[in-house]
Scaffold this active site. Structure first.
Site, PDB file in Angstrom:
ATOM      1  N   TYR A  85      -9.302  31.209  64.538  1.00  0.00           N
ATOM      2  CA  TYR A  85      -8.174  30.624  65.284  1.00  0.00           C
ATOM      3  C   TYR A  85      -7.104  31.636  65.676  1.00  0.00           C
ATOM      4  O   TYR A  85      -5.998  31.239  66.012  1.00  0.00           O
ATOM      5  CB  TYR A  85      -7.516  29.520  64.443  1.00  0.00           C
ATOM      6  CG  TYR A  85      -8.452  28.397  64.058  1.00  0.00           C
ATOM      7  CD1 TYR A  85      -9.338  27.855  64.970  1.00  0.00           C
ATOM      8  CD2 TYR A  85      -8.435  27.868  62.766  1.00  0.00           C
ATOM      9  CE1 TYR A  85     -10.195  26.830  64.606  1.00  0.00           C
ATOM     10  CE2 TYR A  85      -9.285  26.844  62.395  1.00  0.00           C
ATOM     11  CZ  TYR A  85     -10.163  26.326  63.326  1.00  0.00           C
ATOM     12  OH  TYR A  85     -11.008  25.311  62.965  1.00  0.00           O
ATOM     13  N   SER A 160     -10.049  24.207  55.984  1.00  0.00           N
ATOM     14  CA  SER A 160     -10.770  23.797  57.176  1.00  0.00           C
ATOM     15  C   SER A 160     -11.794  24.887  57.483  1.00  0.00           C
ATOM     16  O   SER A 160     -12.491  25.335  56.576  1.00  0.00           O
ATOM     17  CB  SER A 160      -9.750  23.607  58.313  1.00  0.00           C
ATOM     18  OG  SER A 160     -10.250  22.845  59.344  1.00  0.00           O
ATOM     19  N   TYR A 161     -11.878  25.372  58.724  1.00  0.00           N
ATOM     20  CA  TYR A 161     -12.871  26.404  59.026  1.00  0.00           C
ATOM     21  C   TYR A 161     -12.650  27.628  58.129  1.00  0.00           C
ATOM     22  O   TYR A 161     -13.605  28.239  57.631  1.00  0.00           O
ATOM     23  CB  TYR A 161     -12.745  26.823  60.494  1.00  0.00           C
ATOM     24  CG  TYR A 161     -13.907  27.636  61.004  1.00  0.00           C
ATOM     25  CD1 TYR A 161     -14.808  27.108  61.928  1.00  0.00           C
ATOM     26  CD2 TYR A 161     -14.123  28.948  60.582  1.00  0.00           C
ATOM     27  CE1 TYR A 161     -15.873  27.841  62.403  1.00  0.00           C
ATOM     28  CE2 TYR A 161     -15.178  29.694  61.042  1.00  0.00           C
ATOM     29  CZ  TYR A 161     -16.055  29.139  61.960  1.00  0.00           C
ATOM     30  OH  TYR A 161     -17.115  29.879  62.432  1.00  0.00           O
ATOM     31  N   TRP A 208     -12.044  19.588  69.298  1.00  0.00           N
ATOM     32  CA  TRP A 208     -11.940  20.897  68.622  1.00  0.00           C
ATOM     33  C   TRP A 208     -12.606  21.971  69.478  1.00  0.00           C
ATOM     34  O   TRP A 208     -12.059  23.060  69.692  1.00  0.00           O
ATOM     35  CB  TRP A 208     -12.640  20.749  67.272  1.00  0.00           C
ATOM     36  CG  TRP A 208     -12.677  21.886  66.334  1.00  0.00           C
ATOM     37  CD1 TRP A 208     -11.626  22.643  65.893  1.00  0.00           C
ATOM     38  CD2 TRP A 208     -13.839  22.373  65.636  1.00  0.00           C
ATOM     39  NE1 TRP A 208     -12.073  23.557  64.971  1.00  0.00           N
ATOM     40  CE2 TRP A 208     -13.415  23.418  64.802  1.00  0.00           C
ATOM     41  CE3 TRP A 208     -15.186  22.010  65.645  1.00  0.00           C
ATOM     42  CZ2 TRP A 208     -14.309  24.112  63.973  1.00  0.00           C
ATOM     43  CZ3 TRP A 208     -16.072  22.687  64.824  1.00  0.00           C
ATOM     44  CH2 TRP A 208     -15.632  23.733  63.995  1.00  0.00           C
ATOM     45  N   ASP A 302      -8.066  13.010  54.724  1.00  0.00           N
ATOM     46  CA  ASP A 302      -8.586  14.213  55.385  1.00  0.00           C
ATOM     47  C   ASP A 302     -10.012  13.987  55.877  1.00  0.00           C
ATOM     48  O   ASP A 302     -10.825  13.362  55.177  1.00  0.00           O
ATOM     49  CB  ASP A 302      -8.552  15.389  54.396  1.00  0.00           C
ATOM     50  CG  ASP A 302      -9.270  16.588  54.970  1.00  0.00           C
ATOM     51  OD1 ASP A 302      -9.136  16.829  56.188  1.00  0.00           O
ATOM     52  OD2 ASP A 302      -9.981  17.282  54.213  1.00  0.00           O
ATOM     53  N   HIS A 337      -5.469  15.832  57.514  1.00  0.00           N
ATOM     54  CA  HIS A 337      -5.940  17.219  57.576  1.00  0.00           C
ATOM     55  C   HIS A 337      -4.876  18.178  58.118  1.00  0.00           C
ATOM     56  O   HIS A 337      -4.147  17.849  59.028  1.00  0.00           O
ATOM     57  CB  HIS A 337      -7.163  17.262  58.485  1.00  0.00           C
ATOM     58  CG  HIS A 337      -7.854  18.578  58.496  1.00  0.00           C
ATOM     59  ND1 HIS A 337      -8.815  18.911  57.581  1.00  0.00           N
ATOM     60  CD2 HIS A 337      -7.718  19.663  59.297  1.00  0.00           C
ATOM     61  CE1 HIS A 337      -9.246  20.129  57.821  1.00  0.00           C
ATOM     62  NE2 HIS A 337      -8.595  20.614  58.863  1.00  0.00           N
TER      63      HIS A 337
HETATM   64  C1  BEZ Z   1      -6.753  23.769  59.894  1.00  0.00           C
HETATM   65  O1  BEZ Z   1      -6.496  24.887  59.485  1.00  0.00           O
HETATM   66  O2  BEZ Z   1      -6.771  22.814  59.136  1.00  0.00           O
HETATM   67  C2  BEZ Z   1      -7.087  23.566  61.338  1.00  0.00           C
HETATM   68  C3  BEZ Z   1      -6.861  24.570  62.236  1.00  0.00           C
HETATM   69  C4  BEZ Z   1      -7.184  24.376  63.576  1.00  0.00           C
HETATM   70  C5  BEZ Z   1      -7.754  23.196  63.999  1.00  0.00           C
HETATM   71  C6  BEZ Z   1      -7.995  22.198  63.087  1.00  0.00           C
HETATM   72  C7  BEZ Z   1      -7.660  22.383  61.759  1.00  0.00           C
END
Ligand code: BEZ
Length: 623
Positions: A85, A160-161, A208, A302, A337
């Protein structure tokens, strides 16, 4: 007898009792995990920043990393987040973790994963992050341990990721890796991330892929005029998401098709069964190779709650070393989340007082202080599980998940009226099993038209409305089964499953089950929900169509919660066959919904008699 003084006296004593209860709650000691003032690293360093350091992977591809170092002599433990990201704006950067930890004597690093932002290579989610041909995470941990400022100890963190990239390093066991803190990630990418019960997590994956991954894919793929055109197409696609969710078939979703960066999206639609494609990236199948203590953080609302719970329980039970087994920790708050939602008090349409007692950076500092700096801060003397009990609105420690004292209690579906809701049937719900003839109840039916699905109103979703929200607008279009107002409060904490004895006029359909907490004012607040695509009733790896008008038994996994249904509230279970756009629509035909466009209306029927007693299984906690 004059009733007025009696009522006044009753009201007065109720007020005194609730004031006393509130006072006791305020005075109740915080679980030790949340208490402040114990041994911990102090903010004593200014921070040196080095950007875009290129780290070579085994195959020669170089991945960019930003380094935030304490300005001091000596060697330090390191913390690593690996993100798709943008390392300058990652989940950790957004919660200020880089400055927080570097000031406290940790080298904090954020790396762009392969094919993203400043890193070289081609992007394809997850496959380069684990134990397959490329092992980018492991290569990076080894590189860190060899740096002159490193004391050879590395912790992994993210959510998350970026939490998934952490989990995926663990099975490769780089010797420098000592501990992890992972927020909201999956054990099984098929059933906890991309699909659920065989249905595609449509709104999440599609939004996403477009909104989050799109801009950098466009920047890296196109040049000159082509880039301008692609940017405009992406912008239009982001603007049209709500409309395009309806596009069929999904495998021909507009824009993404033909753009190389989105190859994974079509691969995921093509792999709509569990199988080798998913098993090769399944963390849960590798719990036995975890050798480090991991703190797992999740939220009741979440989208990856199931993964958080399964990774905790799996590694706690069968981790690959004594350092992993029994050294896992779990905290679950009432959150949706996202990194900036940890510690939030306002969630969906509810307020959870005290949810902010978990400070995201502080709880992680204690963990890494213990495992990377060897500080004796007592964190391992505390019970392994910390949960926020909704309804009670307080944190509680537990010795295990699920709770050993839970009594799994069936609540059966009955004909109504319950007198509490405008729904297709207004059925009743109770722990009493259905009675044999002559009382045996007729089944309850509804029509499900894929062109007119029940719309998503909240829950464990991402990129669309989420959290605990009022579902009366969905109840109206569903079968509902509702208890009488509860005479006493009832705590439900643990995994939840619904068992439907049901049939469809079609060769395939979906079964969507919601558990709700009905407030005295009528609000029908979503607690948990789940879906099962009928063709996956026996196995997610093998689909078999159903015979129309034949009754099957379906087990629908609603994941888990911790909620106290207060006295005067009601428990409601709702049944329908859609929750769109969260999940893709079953077309009620033999063509898989990811690949078909033609739909039929199905008549779906749920049975309520003693031989076919549809019910929900609630983990009831003795109070
Ligand atoms: C997260 O870190 O939880 C996240 C980041 C970007 C998109 C969705 C979730």
């Amino acid at each position: 007898m004059n009733p007025a003084p009696t009522r006044r006296a009753a009201a007065l004593s109720a007020a005194i009792i609730s004031a006393a209860a509130a006072f006791l709650l305020l005075c109740a000691p915080l679980p030790p995990a949340l208490a402040q003032g114990q041994t911990e690293s102090q903010p004593e360093y200014s921070v040196i920043v080095e950007r875009d350091v290129m780290v070579p992977m085994t195959d020669g591809t170089r991945l960019a990393i930003d380094i935030y170092r304490p300005n001091g002599s000596g060697r330090f433990p390191a913390l690593l987040e690996r993100t798709p990201y943008d390392k300058g704006n990652s989940s950790e950067i957004r919660v200020g973790a880089h400055e927080y930890f570097a000031a406290r004597g940790y080298v904090f690093m954020v790396q762009d994963t392969r094919g993203r932002f400043a890193s070289e290579g081609e992007f394809y989610p997850f496959l380069d992050d684990g134990w397959l041909e490329n092992r980018d995470g492991t290569d990076t941990v080894r590189w860190i341990a060899a740096q002159p400022w490193s004391n050879g100890e590395v912790g992994l963190l993210g959510g998350s990721y970026t939490g998934q990239t952490a989990y995926m390093i663990a099975p490769t066991q780089p010797p420098a890796m000592k501990a992890m803190f992972v927020r909201e990630s999956a054990a099984d990418l098929f059933d906890h991330w991309v699909y659920r019960g065989g249905a595609f997590e449509h709104a999440f994956i599609t939004a996403w892929s477009t909104r989050t991954f799109g801009p950098n894919i466009v920047e890296r793929t196109f040049r000159g005029d082509e880039r301008e055109v692609a940017r405009a197409r992406l912008e239009a696609a982001i603007g049209n998401l709500e409309r395009d969710f309806w596009h069929l078939p999904l495998s021909r979703y507009p824009l993404l098709r033909g753009s190389p960066g989105w190859k994974y999206y079509y691969d995921w639609l093509a792999h709509n069964h569990d199988g080798p494609y998913w098993w090769q990236q399944n963390v849960g199948l590798n719990h036995g190779r975890f050798q480090v203590p991991v703190y797992h953080l999740g939220g009741w609302y979440d989208i990856f709650l199931k993964g958080t719970l399964e990774n905790f329980t799996g590694i706690q039970r069968s981790g690959g070393s004594a350092l992993a087994r029994g050294n896992q920790k779990l905290v679950i708050g009432p959150w949706v989340h996202g990194p900036t939602n940890v510690g939030k008090v306002e969630v969906g349409e509810l307020r959870f007082p005290g949810a902010d007692q978990v400070d995201y950076n502080a709880i992680r500092l204690r963990w890494f202080d213990r495992w990377l700096k060897g500080l004796d801060n007592g964190v391992m003397d505390e019970p392994p599980v910390l949960i926020y009990v909704m309804g009670d609105n307080r944190w509680r420690t537990e010795e295990a998940w699920p709770l050993a004292r839970a009594r799994v209690t069936p609540y059966y579906f009955h004909p109504g009226p319950s007198g509490s809701v405008a729904s297709l049937n207004d059925g009743a719900l109770s722990p009493e099993p259905p009675k044999p003839p002559p009382d045996a109840a007729h089944p309850a039916s509804f029509a499900y038209d894929p062109n007119d699905p029940v719309l998503t109103l909240g829950g464990n979703t991402l990129f669309i409305v989420n959290g605990p929200t009022d579902h009366r607008a969905a109840d109206v279009r569903s079968l509902t089964f509702t208890t009488a107002p509860l005479a006493q409060e009832l705590e439900v904490t643990g995994p939840i499953k619904a068992v439907l004895h049901a049939m469809s006029s079609a060769v395939d359909t979906d079964w969507v089950v919601r558990l709700g907490d009905v407030y005295p004012d009528g609000r029908s607040i979503l607690i948990a929900d789940g879906i099962l695509r009928a063709r996956f009733r026996e196995s997610l790896a093998r689909s078999r169509l159903i015979e129309p008008d034949r009754v099957y038994t379906y087990e629908i996994d609603l994941w888990a919660t911790s909620n106290v249904f207060k006295a005067g509230h009601r428990i409601r279970v709702s049944v329908h066959s859609s929750n769109f756009p969260r999940w893709d629509r079953n077309l009620n035909t033999a063509t898989s919904p990811e690949h078909g466009a033609r739909s039929e209306t199905a008549i779906n029927t749920v049975f309520l008699d003693p031989k076919r007693p549809s019910h929900i299984l609630l983990p009831v906690i003795p109070r």
